[in-house]
Design an enzyme around this catalytic site. Structure first.
Site, PDB file in Angstrom:
ATOM      1  N   GLY A   1       5.813 -26.998 -32.887  1.00 16.41           N
ATOM      2  CA  GLY A   1       5.721 -28.144 -31.997  1.00 16.41           C
ATOM      3  C   GLY A   1       4.337 -28.748 -32.060  1.00 16.41           C
ATOM      4  O   GLY A   1       4.166 -29.961 -32.144  1.00 16.41           O
ATOM      5  N   ALA A   2       3.325 -27.870 -32.051  1.00 16.09           N
ATOM      6  CA  ALA A   2       1.939 -28.317 -32.115  1.00 16.09           C
ATOM      7  C   ALA A   2       1.059 -27.109 -32.397  1.00 16.09           C
ATOM      8  O   ALA A   2       1.502 -25.968 -32.327  1.00 16.09           O
ATOM      9  CB  ALA A   2       1.526 -28.995 -30.812  1.00 16.09           C
TER      10      ALA A   2
ATOM     11  N   GLU B   1      -3.108 -25.736 -31.657  1.00 11.50           N
ATOM     12  CA  GLU B   1      -4.243 -26.008 -30.785  1.00 11.50           C
ATOM     13  C   GLU B   1      -5.601 -25.985 -31.456  1.00 11.50           C
ATOM     14  O   GLU B   1      -6.614 -25.716 -30.785  1.00 11.50           O
ATOM     15  CB  GLU B   1      -4.251 -24.990 -29.639  1.00 11.50           C
ATOM     16  CG  GLU B   1      -4.503 -23.539 -30.076  1.00 11.50           C
ATOM     17  CD  GLU B   1      -3.247 -22.709 -30.299  1.00 11.50           C
ATOM     18  OE1 GLU B   1      -3.335 -21.470 -30.269  1.00 11.50           O
ATOM     19  OE2 GLU B   1      -2.187 -23.309 -30.506  1.00 11.50           O
ATOM     20  N   ASN B   2      -5.715 -26.259 -32.741  1.00 15.87           N
ATOM     21  CA  ASN B   2      -7.017 -26.237 -33.414  1.00 15.87           C
ATOM     22  C   ASN B   2      -8.086 -26.876 -32.520  1.00 15.87           C
ATOM     23  O   ASN B   2      -7.878 -27.944 -31.951  1.00 15.87           O
ATOM     24  CB  ASN B   2      -6.942 -27.027 -34.724  1.00 15.87           C
ATOM     25  CG  ASN B   2      -5.700 -26.711 -35.519  1.00 15.87           C
ATOM     26  OD1 ASN B   2      -5.485 -25.593 -35.944  1.00 15.87           O
ATOM     27  ND2 ASN B   2      -4.859 -27.722 -35.699  1.00 15.87           N
TER      28      ASN B   2
ATOM     29  N   HIS C   1      -0.070 -28.104 -22.682  1.00 16.47           N
ATOM     30  CA  HIS C   1      -0.072 -26.746 -23.233  1.00 16.47           C
ATOM     31  C   HIS C   1      -1.188 -26.589 -24.264  1.00 16.47           C
ATOM     32  O   HIS C   1      -1.988 -25.646 -24.203  1.00 16.47           O
ATOM     33  CB  HIS C   1       1.286 -26.450 -23.875  1.00 16.47           C
ATOM     34  CG  HIS C   1       1.405 -25.087 -24.477  1.00 16.47           C
ATOM     35  ND1 HIS C   1       2.100 -24.068 -23.880  1.00 16.47           N
ATOM     36  CD2 HIS C   1       0.918 -24.566 -25.637  1.00 16.47           C
ATOM     37  CE1 HIS C   1       2.038 -22.970 -24.632  1.00 16.47           C
ATOM     38  NE2 HIS C   1       1.317 -23.262 -25.713  1.00 16.47           N
ATOM     39  N   GLU C   2      -1.249 -27.508 -25.216  1.00 16.07           N
ATOM     40  CA  GLU C   2      -2.234 -27.380 -26.301  1.00 16.07           C
ATOM     41  C   GLU C   2      -3.655 -27.541 -25.784  1.00 16.07           C
ATOM     42  O   GLU C   2      -4.573 -26.868 -26.276  1.00 16.07           O
ATOM     43  CB  GLU C   2      -1.945 -28.408 -27.402  1.00 16.07           C
ATOM     44  CG  GLU C   2      -0.572 -28.287 -28.046  1.00 16.07           C
ATOM     45  CD  GLU C   2      -0.259 -26.882 -28.529  1.00 16.07           C
ATOM     46  OE1 GLU C   2      -1.175 -26.201 -29.059  1.00 16.07           O
ATOM     47  OE2 GLU C   2       0.895 -26.456 -28.387  1.00 16.07           O
TER      48      GLU C   2
ATOM     49  N   GLU D   1      -0.566 -17.521 -25.305  1.00 14.68           N
ATOM     50  CA  GLU D   1       0.635 -18.322 -25.140  1.00 14.68           C
ATOM     51  C   GLU D   1       1.214 -18.259 -23.727  1.00 14.68           C
ATOM     52  O   GLU D   1       1.695 -19.261 -23.204  1.00 14.68           O
ATOM     53  CB  GLU D   1       1.687 -17.891 -26.167  1.00 14.68           C
ATOM     54  CG  GLU D   1       1.243 -18.064 -27.613  1.00 14.68           C
ATOM     55  CD  GLU D   1       0.826 -19.495 -27.958  1.00 14.68           C
ATOM     56  OE1 GLU D   1       1.147 -20.426 -27.183  1.00 14.68           O
ATOM     57  OE2 GLU D   1       0.182 -19.675 -28.999  1.00 14.68           O
TER      58      GLU D   1
END
Length: 691
Positions: A270-271, A273-274, A306-307, A329
Site C-alpha cells: 500500500g505504501a 514509510e521511507n 499510518h505512514e 506496524e
C-alpha cells in the site's frame, strides 16, 4: 541473526557512513554503482562480509585512516545467505577506515530493491521510472550494505541521471552538476540522519507535484505522474495537518527539512514509510478531487496518517530486530486512527475501528493457526510471514487497550519519554512498557506480556448475576476462545491479565480492575440504570458471553441507544462469534438482532451486515430458519432504507454515504422479492441502458 561483528556499529563508536553513487541507464535497465563505507573495525579480521543480492562486483578496497588502500584478493558470493565476503591478503587492524566497492546492478521489474515501473504518460507514450522498495531485506539488492535494522548509519547519495529527468531522495538536494555534453546531471543529496538501511529511498523519472508548508516550516510535496497533480491535493492536506499533529503528540519535532510523498505506478504494497520520502501505490495517495467516494477519501487519509506515524515510530525509533516488527506496524496502525479521527471527527474512526481492524484481529487470532504478536525471528527472511493482521490489527488493538487503561495523559507522557530517550536508536518491546510504567506507576509489563507473547485471546463468561442496592455482582470466568469451538486441554490452557472496563447508563466507569486468574467476582455500580456491559467501547481484544437476563437488559439499551455505537456493534459481533463457535444460541442471536430495528449508525450497520450475511450463508440448507432470518432482516432494513433512500443527497455526511452503500448491498440478499425494491432496481437499470 546477522553478520559477524568484525565491523561494528554501536553507540560507543561513530556511526557507519555510506557514500553511495549510482548511474542508472533507464533504457538498458542497469546501473553502475560505487559505495564508500566509513566504518570502525573493532576486531582484527581478514574478511569483511556485507549483505548483497543480485549484484555483480568489480573491486573492493579497504583504506585505514592515514594509511594506504589494501585491495581485496577475493570476492566470495553466498547466494543463499545473500552476502558477499571481501577477502584481504593481510588482516585489517582495529581502527577507523573506509571500504570502497565498485559494482553493477539490475533495474529489475520485481517491485523490490531498485526497480523500474512502466506507465503511459498524458500523451499516450510508454515511459519508465525508477524507484526503491527496501523493507524488509532489499536494500542489499541495490548496493552492498549491512542490511539490518540495528546497523543504523548515515547515508549520502549521489545519482547521475538524464538531464531531463527529476530525481529525489530522503534528504533535500545539496548540489546539481550538469556533466560535459549536457545529457547527464549529477545530483548529490544532503546527509541523512542516522537510520536503518531499509528506510533509504530514491526515485528517478518524470513528475508533477503539489506542495505546502507545515506549521513547523517543513516543506511537504506530493509527486504524481505528469498531468495528475490535482489528484494529490487531498493527501497533501492530510499530510500537512498530520505532521503538525504528530509534532505535538510525540513531543519530538519531525527532524527532516522536507517530506515527499510519491505515487508509484507499480507498487507491491500500500505504501512504504521511507524517512522523508514516502512511496505509495497510486490509489492509496491520489484521488479525483471531485468524484472521489467517501470510502476512497477515508482510505487515502488512513494510509497517509499510518505512514507519517512511522516517521517517528519505526524511523526515529526502530525495533532492534524483526521479532519486534509489531512495534512499528501495530503502533502506526493505532496512530493512523487517532490522527484520522482528529482530522475528521465526523468520520467516527474509533467506532469504525470496532468493525474493521478490531474485528479482523479477532477473526484471525481465534484460529489455532494464529501466532503471537511477538514472534521469534531466527532468520531475517522469516519476517515476511508476520506482515499480517496480527502485527497490524491485533498490535494496534493492544495499544488501544493500553491507552484505555493508562488514560491519554499518562499514555502520551510515556510515549514522549520513550521517543526522547531512544531517538535515532533501536529498542525492544520492554523499553516501551518501561516508559509507560514510569509515566503511570502501573504494572504495564505484567499486563502486556500475556497479550504479546502468547497467541489468541480470552472469552469472558459472565454468570450468577445478582442485583442489590444499585450494584450488580457477577462471576466471571476466562478461557481461551477458539472460533472452531474445539476443546482446550489443561496443558494448553492460557491466562491473560484482563483489564475489566465497564459501560453503564452513566457512561464508561473510571474504575479498572485486573483479572489475573481464571475466575473472578466483579461488582458493578449500575449508575442509576439497570444494565452494564463489560469491555466498554470494545477496548480489549476479547469476547464476552452473557446470561439471558443480562442480555435482556442490554437489548433495551440497544433499542434506546443508551449504549454507545461501539458497544452496540461489539455486542452483536461477540454474540455472532459465540454462536459460530458453539458457545452461543442462534435463537438468542436472532432475538438480539430485533433490538436493532431503529438502528441508524453506519458503523453498527456494518456489524449488522456482517452478521446477516454470515447467517444467510450458514443457513443456506435450512429454508425454514432462513425464512425467519429474512423476516428479521427485512424488518430492520426496510425502515432505514426508506429514510436514507437510494439516491445521494447534497447534504449527505460521510457516514450517511457509507450507510447507504451498506443498505443497498443487503437488498440483493434479503429484499430481492420486495416489489418496491425490484421496481427501483429495474428503473435504475433502465436509466443506465439509455444513459
Amino acid at each position: 541473526m546477522g553478520l559477524d561483528e568484525a565491523v561494528l556499529l554501536s553507540p560507543d563508536v561513530e556511526p557507519i557512513r555510506y557514500d553511495v553513487s549510482l548511474t542508472p541507464d533507464m533504457s538498458k535497465f542497469t546501473y553502475e554503482g560505487s559505495t564508500e563505507v566509513s566504518v570502525t573495525v573493532v576486531n582484527r579480521t581478514s574478511t569483511i562480509s556485507m549483505h548483497a543480492k543480485e549484484l555483480a562486483f568489480w573491486s573492493c578496497s579497504y583504506t585505514p585512516a592515514g594509511g594506504s588502500p589494501q585491495q581485496a584478493k577475493g570476492i566470495e558470493l553466498d547466494v543463499r545467505a545473500t552476502t558477499v565476503a571481501f577477502v584481504f591478503a593481510e588482516p585489517l587492524l582495529p581502527g577507523k577506515g573506509t571500504v570502497a566497492v565498485a559494482f553493477t546492478g539490475q533495474l529489475n521489474n520485481e517491485m523490490a530493491g531498485f526497480y523500474r515501473s512502466s506507465y503511459t504518460d498524458i500523451n499516450g507514450i510508454s515511459r519508465v521510472m525508477g524507484s526503491t522498495q527496501f523493507e524488509s531485506l532489499d536494500a542489499r539488492r541495490a548496493f552492498p550494505c549491512w542490511d539490518e535494522p540495528s546497523r543504523k548509519a548515515v547515508f549520502k547519495l549521489t545519482l547521475t541521471v538524464p538531464a531531463s529527468l527529476t530525481a529525489f531522495s530522503n534528504m533535500p538536494e545539496a548540489s546539481c552538476t550538469t556533466l560535459p555534453g549536457g545529457e547527464l546531471k549529477a545530483l548529490s543529496f544532503m546527509d541523512s540522519p542516522r537510520m536503518s538501511s531499509y528506510l533509504l529511498a530514491w526515485c528517478v523519472g518524470e513528475f508533477d507535484y503539489v506542495s505546502a508548508l507545515a506549521a513547523s516550516g517543513v516543506v511537504v510535496r506530493v509527486y504524481t505522474p505528469p498531468g495528475k497533480a490535482a489528484s494529490g491535493e487531498f493527501s497533501l492536506d492530510c499530510a500537512v495537518r498530520t505532521l503538525d499533529l504528530y509534532d505535538g503528540f510525540f513531543g519530538v519535532p519531525y527532524p527532516l527539512p522536507k517530506l515527499d510523498m510519491v505515487a508509484i505506478p507499480e507498487f507491491a504494497m500500500g505504501a512504504m514509510e521511507n524517512w522523508g520520502l514516502v512511496t505509495y501505490r497510486e490509489v492509496d495517495l491520489l484521488i479525483d478531487p471531485v468524484k472521489a467516494s467517501s470510502a476512497q477519501r477515508q482510505r487515502v487519509c488512513s494510509v497517509v496518517t499510518h505512514e507519517l506515524a512511522h516517521q517517528w515510530f519505526g524511523n526515529l525509533v526502530t525495533m532492534a530486530w524483526w521479532d519486534d516488527l509489531w512495534l512499528n506496524e501495530g503502533f502506526a496502525s493505532w496512530t493512523e486512527n487517532m490522527a484520522a479521527d482528529a482530522l475528521f471527527p465526523e468520520w467516527k474512526m474509533w467506532e469504525q475501528y470496532t468493525v474493521d481492524s478490531a474485528a479482523a484481529a479477532l477473526r484471525l487470532d481465534a484460529m489455532r493457526s494464529s501466532h503471537p504478536i511477538q514472534v521469534p525471528i531466527r532468520h531475517a527472511e522469516e519476517v515476511e510471514e508476520v506482515f499480517d493482521a496480527i502485527s497490524y490489527c491485533k498490535g494496534s488493538y493492544v495499544v488501544k487497550m493500553v491507552h484505555a487503561v493508562l488514560g491519554r495523559e499518562n499514555f502520551q507522557k510515556g510515549l514522549m519519554a520513550y521517543m526522547d530517550k531512544h531517538k535515532y536508536g533501536n529498542t525492544i518491546t520492554a523499553d516501551l512498557w518501561a516508559a509507560w510504567e514510569a509515566s503511570s506507576g502501573m504494572p504495564i509489563a505484567e499486563m502486556m506480556q500475556s497479550w504479546t507473547t502468547q497467541m489468541g485471546y480470552p472469552v469472558l463468561t459472565v454468570s450468577d448475576f445478582k442485583e442489590a442496592g444499585g450494584k450488580a455482582t457477577v462471576s466471571v470466568k476466562q478461557e481461551w476462545f477458539l472460533a472452531d469451538g474445539s476443546e482446550v486441554s489443561a496443558a494448553d490452557a492460557k491466562l491473560w491479565c484482563v483489564p475489566i472496563l465497564t459501560s453503564t447508563k452513566g457512561g464508561i466507569s473510571d474504575d479498572v480492575s485486573m483479572m489475573r486468574e481464571d475466575t473472578m467476582a466483579v461488582t458493578v455500580d449500575l449508575a442509576g440504570g439497570d444494565w452494564f456491559k463489560f469491555n466498554a467501547d470494545q477496548q480489549v481484544p476479547m469476547r464476552v458471553s452473557y446470561p439471558d437476563d443480562v442480555m435482556a437488559r442490554m437489548s433495551a439499551a440497544i433499542k434506546s441507544k443508551a449504549m454507545g455505537a461501539s458497544d452496540r456493534a461489539g455486542l452483536l459481533l461477540d454474540s455472532y462469534a459465540l454462536v459460530k463457535s458453539g458457545r452461543g444460541n442462534a435463537g438468542s442471536l436472532m432475538k438480539l438482532l430485533t433490538s436493532y430495528a431503529d438502528e441508524d449508525d453506519a458503523t453498527v450497520w456494518e456489524a449488522i451486515e456482517g452478521v446477516l450475511t454470515g447467517l444467510d450463508t450458514v443457513l443456506v440448507a435450512d429454508e425454514g430458519i432462513r425464512a425467519d432470518l429474512n423476516k428479521v432482516a427485512k424488518k430492520i432494513i426496510a425502515p432505514l432504507l426508506a429514510k436514507v433512500g437510494w439516491q445521494a443527497a447534497k447534504d449527505d455526511g460521510h457516514l450517511t454515504v457509507l450507510l447507504r452503500a451498506t443498505l443497498i448491498r443487503l437488498l440483493g440478499t434479503f429484499m430481492y422479492d420486495d416489489e418496491g425494491v425490484v421496481a427501483e432496481a429495474r428503473s435504475r437499470i433502465g436509466n443506465l441502458r439509455y444513459a
